[in-house]
Enzyme design. Structure first.
Site, PDB file in Angstrom:
ATOM      1  N   GLY A  22       0.954  -1.203  -0.158  1.00 24.73           N
ATOM      2  CA  GLY A  22      -0.223  -0.089   0.071  1.00 24.73           C
ATOM      3  C   GLY A  22       0.623   1.236   0.244  1.00 24.73           C
ATOM      4  N   GLY A  24       2.907   2.555  -2.411  1.00 22.52           N
ATOM      5  CA  GLY A  24       2.806   2.998  -3.665  1.00 22.52           C
ATOM      6  C   GLY A  24       4.107   2.738  -4.518  1.00 22.52           C
ATOM      7  CG  ASP A  90       6.533  -3.015  -7.470  1.00 27.42           C
ATOM      8  OD1 ASP A  90       7.138  -2.787  -6.039  1.00 27.42           O
ATOM      9  OD2 ASP A  90       5.560  -3.148  -7.897  1.00 27.42           O
ATOM     10  NE  ARG A  91       6.656  -6.861  -2.161  1.00 28.18           N
ATOM     11  CZ  ARG A  91       6.295  -6.232  -1.119  1.00 28.18           C
ATOM     12  NH1 ARG A  91       7.004  -6.005  -0.221  1.00 28.18           N
ATOM     13  NH2 ARG A  91       4.952  -5.824  -1.167  1.00 28.18           N
TER      14      ARG A  91
END
Length: 222
Positions: A22, A24, A90-91
């Site tokens: 969550g 972003g 992303d991550r």
């Protein structure tokens, strides 16, 4: 001069975005990639055969889920560097062992044998001089209330059905993890300090900070 050159971000840089569910990550990943003309490396969720099962039964599926993520992220990390960099990711692969696997072991939803097997595999694959690490890791953070509100707003059913205590514990573990993370330079970024929709210039302020982190890393090496 393009934005990467303007803010001293090398064209072969790999920038990883970390943070709790969550925060972003995907939105910032896409925005930075477009602005810098980089490729994206997005977290693969839709093709994960264990995710829905995991949210219904943590103890039964936590080990399977973590092994799947480790394999996928390892392949993706290799792909980015073999391609020559120029990626926003992303991550990170580091969150899997530092937060998720450890949390399930501590809570008893991953057995000691499974946790030991997982961490041994992670260390053999990732914690070696040969494994390429990002140039910068951006950690997105904010208040717990802000994070819970964002989870609610995006409306994924499996997340809505998850007890709020799970998100509270994950939030605390992220804080502990990032405070001790030292594998690569870290840029801690509060989600309330930028607004990609209403303040487009805030993205350039983020890029300036990224460039400063990379420059500082190079100066240390010299």
């Amino acid at each position: 001069m393009n934005l990467a050159e303007k803010y001293s971000i090398p064209s072969d840089a790999v920038i990883t975005i970390a943070g709790t569910v969550g925060a972003g990550k995907s939105t910032l990943t896409s925005a930075l990639a477009q602005a810098l003309n980089f490729r994206t490396s997005m977290e693969k969720v839709d093709n994960n055969p264990y995710l829905d099962k995991f949210y219904k039964d943590f103890k039964r599926w936590s080990f399977h889920l973590q092994i799947f993520f480790l394999a996928e992220r390892f392949k993706e990390q290799k792909r980015m560097f073999e391609y020559g960099g120029g990626f926003i990711q992303d991550r990170s692969i580091y969150e899997d062992t530092g937060i998720f696997a450890k949390m399930h072991y501590d809570k008893g939803t991953m057995s000691e044998v499974d946790y030991d097997t997982y961490t041994r595999l992670f260390e053999a694959m990732v914690m070696t001089p040969y494994f390429p690490h990002p140039d910068v890791l951006i950690h997105l953070e904010g208040s717990l209330d802000d994070i819970l509100q964002r989870i609610k707003q995006r409306g994924r059913q499996m997340e809505q059905d998850t007890p709020v205590e799970y998100w509270e514990e994950m939030y605390e573990r992220y804080e502990q993890w990032i405070s001790n993370f030292s594998i690569c330079p870290v840029l801690r970024l509060n989600i309330n300090d930028y607004d990609l929709l209403h303040d487009p210039e805030s993205l350039e302020r983020i890029m300036a900070k990224i460039g400063q982190k990379i420059e500082a890393k190079r100066e240390v090496r010299l």
